[in-house]
Design an enzyme around this catalytic site. Structure first.
Site, PDB file in Angstrom:
ATOM      1  N   HIS A  66     -42.108  84.290  61.402  1.00  0.00           N
ATOM      2  CA  HIS A  66     -42.537  84.320  62.812  1.00  0.00           C
ATOM      3  C   HIS A  66     -42.496  82.924  63.402  1.00  0.00           C
ATOM      4  CE1 HIS A  66     -46.215  83.138  60.793  1.00  0.00           C
ATOM      5  NE2 HIS A  66     -46.700  82.747  61.947  1.00  0.00           N
ATOM      6  N   LYS A  71     -42.803  77.412  55.139  1.00  0.00           N
ATOM      7  CA  LYS A  71     -43.368  76.294  54.376  1.00  0.00           C
ATOM      8  C   LYS A  71     -44.119  76.807  53.169  1.00  0.00           C
ATOM      9  CE  LYS A  71     -44.351  71.797  54.571  1.00  0.00           C
ATOM     10  NZ  LYS A  71     -43.959  71.796  53.146  1.00  0.00           N
ATOM     11  N   LYS A  95     -52.366  80.947  55.803  1.00  0.00           N
ATOM     12  CA  LYS A  95     -52.927  79.598  55.764  1.00  0.00           C
ATOM     13  C   LYS A  95     -52.411  78.767  56.933  1.00  0.00           C
ATOM     14  CE  LYS A  95     -52.621  78.033  51.577  1.00  0.00           C
ATOM     15  NZ  LYS A  95     -52.361  77.342  50.307  1.00  0.00           N
ATOM     16  N   LYS A 107     -42.829  80.400  49.412  1.00  0.00           N
ATOM     17  CA  LYS A 107     -43.294  79.809  48.149  1.00  0.00           C
ATOM     18  C   LYS A 107     -42.162  79.873  47.145  1.00  0.00           C
ATOM     19  CE  LYS A 107     -47.156  78.137  46.402  1.00  0.00           C
ATOM     20  NZ  LYS A 107     -48.292  77.621  47.161  1.00  0.00           N
ATOM     21  N   SER A 364     -48.894  67.969  54.945  1.00  0.00           N
ATOM     22  CA  SER A 364     -47.448  68.187  54.887  1.00  0.00           C
ATOM     23  C   SER A 364     -46.867  68.290  56.297  1.00  0.00           C
ATOM     24  CB  SER A 364     -47.127  69.496  54.150  1.00  0.00           C
ATOM     25  OG  SER A 364     -47.110  69.294  52.759  1.00  0.00           O
TER      26      SER A 364
HETATM   27  N1  GLU Z   1     -48.545  74.086  47.589  1.00  0.00           N
HETATM   28  C1  GLU Z   1     -49.508  73.782  48.595  1.00  0.00           C
HETATM   29  C2  GLU Z   1     -50.216  75.041  49.065  1.00  0.00           C
HETATM   30  O1  GLU Z   1     -50.311  76.011  48.353  1.00  0.00           O
HETATM   31  C3  GLU Z   1     -48.930  72.950  49.718  1.00  0.00           C
HETATM   32  C4  GLU Z   1     -47.872  73.606  50.514  1.00  0.00           C
HETATM   33  C5  GLU Z   1     -47.199  72.680  51.513  1.00  0.00           C
HETATM   34  O2  GLU Z   1     -47.639  71.568  51.684  1.00  0.00           O
HETATM   35  O3  GLU Z   1     -46.224  73.133  52.123  1.00  0.00           O
HETATM   36  O4  GLU Z   1     -50.780  75.092  50.119  1.00  0.00           O
END
Ligand code: GLU
Length: 476
Positions: A66, A71, A95, A107, A364
């Site tokens: 979306h 990320k 998140k 992921k 990030s």
């Molecule tokens: N791996 C981290 C998380 O689960 C960071 C992900 C990121 O910074 O894109 O939130």
């Protein structure tokens, strides 16, 4: 009595999602569109190591587009599988929405035990994995931007960035293809500490509201609170360090893979971390009592429990015995859906993963913006800010002199006021703001809606609402 079967991690996330959407008024089609994982790419590739070809299995899952880029981290662990990366990708969607980082959720994972390989071998494996993902735009500054996760860190991100740059020699934004890079390779100050720092900011916000504390039966502030941390990796270490060194909390228990340490007077987090670095585990650490069956320490009496490592550490098997009135999920998915129901019933307050560990992706986001703008935060303003502050201080001094020095400006005020913010301070300020605002949005739902009795459901409601709004804006 045998323990009832736990749902898988992805099923757990779905159950929690369903609990929240049941309270919403979404069209069924949209609900399904948001819930499902858009795509998962599985790759098997061979790398010649130690005289023979070894085959590795990796994944990159895209949960929701979306917003783009999507990320989420890449983890290196033997337990990596499709179910897990899909669950983690879904959590990334929610998140990012919750903390208003303008990304969809993704992921990745590689099934590997990184400790079994030399550095140069890991570099070859990482570069090959990055190549496989980049050639399908699953690593790309505007499409898909990975980051560190369990088993990966700055070093792996630097290899990935370099691999992408080699494959895209004319892309001026190549360095923005991945975040969590070292500072000297396009990273940002404060990214390593970010997730642990976010946990600290989340807890500070919790303790700002008497209603929240009352729900957990806690009073006061973080000062003197007894904290048990599970996992002293990057996230657990930083959270425990900041809470104990800056907020006066006592780390009364640390649970690691080879056992746990307890000390009612409080453990020295840096000393434990240094011990683990040298000896591989907590066994033998002199300033605490060693408990071989580490998991039982999760059930010890404390004020705050911080699971900061693996999934499903609090499950149907131990949820009933967890005494902590407040759990903050620094890891992703440490409490299973079944355990969540038991703990809710008991009145345990859980600050959920999708919020609690969002500090990582928040910083990030700042790194990605820094990379795209090709300039470090604060570079243009810092000295100008200092010059303006100097004007104020000089003027105050002039007035004070004119009044016969009845008032004087203290040296410590001058020192603090005159200094312009550097990148690290700006990053922390942006992170603090993000964590506060996101918490407040959950808190409002938690207290104001009569049908929401936990922060996790509140977090899902806020996040899903934002994702739904994006889809609606796209005309879906
Ligand atoms: N791996 C981290 C998380 O689960 C960071 C992900 C990121 O910074 O894109 O939130």
């Amino acid at each position: 009595m045998s323990t009832p079967k736990e749902p898988s991690f992805r099923e757990s996330v779905d159950l929690m999602f369903n609990r929240a959407v049941a309270l919403m008024d979404l069209p069924p089609g949209l609900e399904e569109k948001i819930r499902v994982c858009n795509a998962t790419y599985t790759v098997r590739f061979g790398v010649r190591l130690r005289g023979q070809i070894q085959t590795f299995t990796g994944y990159r899952s895209v949960h929701s587009e979306h917003k783009e880029p999507v990320k989420g981290g890449i983890r290196y662990a033997m337990g990596v599988n499709q179910d897990e990366v899909e669950a983690l990708a879904a959590l990334m969607t929610y998140k990012c929405a919750l903390v208003e980082a303008p990304f969809g959720g993704s992921k990745g994972g590689l099934r590997i035990d990184p400790r079994q390989y030399e550095d140069h071998e890991l570099e070859r494996i990482t570069r090959r994995f990055a190549y496989e993902l980049a050639k399908r735009d699953l690593i790309h500054p505007s499409q898909n931007v990975p980051a560190p996760d369990m088993g990966t860190g700055e070093r792996e991100m630097a290899w990935i960035a370099d691999q992408y740059a080699r494959m895209n020699t004319t892309d001026i934004n190549a360095v923005a293809c991945v975040t969590g890079k070292p500072l000297n390779a396009g990273g940002i100050s404060g990214r390593v500490e970010a997730t642990g720092r976010g946990v600290q900011y989340a807890l500070r916000e919790f303790f700002r509201d008497a209603r929240d504390m009352e729900k957990a039966g806690l009073t006061g502030s973080l000062d003197g609170k007894r904290v048990i941390v599970q996992g002293l990796g990057n996230v657990g270490y930083h959270a425990a360090k900041f809470l104990s060194q800056e907020d006066g909390s006592k780390i009364t228990g640390i649970v690691e893979w080879d056992g746990a340490l307890v000390n009612e007077a409080g453990l020295d987090v840096d000393a434990v971390r240094a011990w683990i670095g040298k000896h591989g585990g907590v066994t033998g650490f002199p300033d605490g009592t060693y408990v071989k069956e580490g998991a039982v320490v999760l059930e010890e009496d404390c004020d705050i429990l911080i699971p900061a490592a693996l999934e499903a550490v609090i499950n149907l098997g131990n949820a009933e015995r967890i005494k902590a009135p407040l759990i903050i999920e620094a890891a992703n998915g440490p409490v299973t859906a079944g355990a969540d129901a038991i703990l809710r019933e008991k009145g345990t307050v859980i600050i959920p993963d999708m919020y609690a560990n969002a500090g990582g992706v928040t910083v990030s986001y700042f790194e990605w913006v820094k990379n795209l703008s090709h300039i470090r935060f604060g570079r243009m303003q810092r000295r100008q800010e200092e010059a303006r502050h100097q004007l104020v201080v000089d003027e105050l001094q002039r007035i004070s002199d004119a009044m016969g020095n009845t008032y004087s400006i203290t040296e410590s005020f001058k020192q603090k006021y005159l200094r312009g913010a550097d990148e690290l301070e700006l990053v922390r300020s942006g992170l603090d703001d993000t964590m506060r605002i996101a918490y407040q949005s959950m808190r409002d739902v938690w207290h104001e809606r009569g049908d929401v009795d936990d922060l996790r459901t509140a977090a899902y409601l806020v996040a899903i609402d934002k994702v739904a709004a994006s889809y609606r804006a796209k005309g879906l």
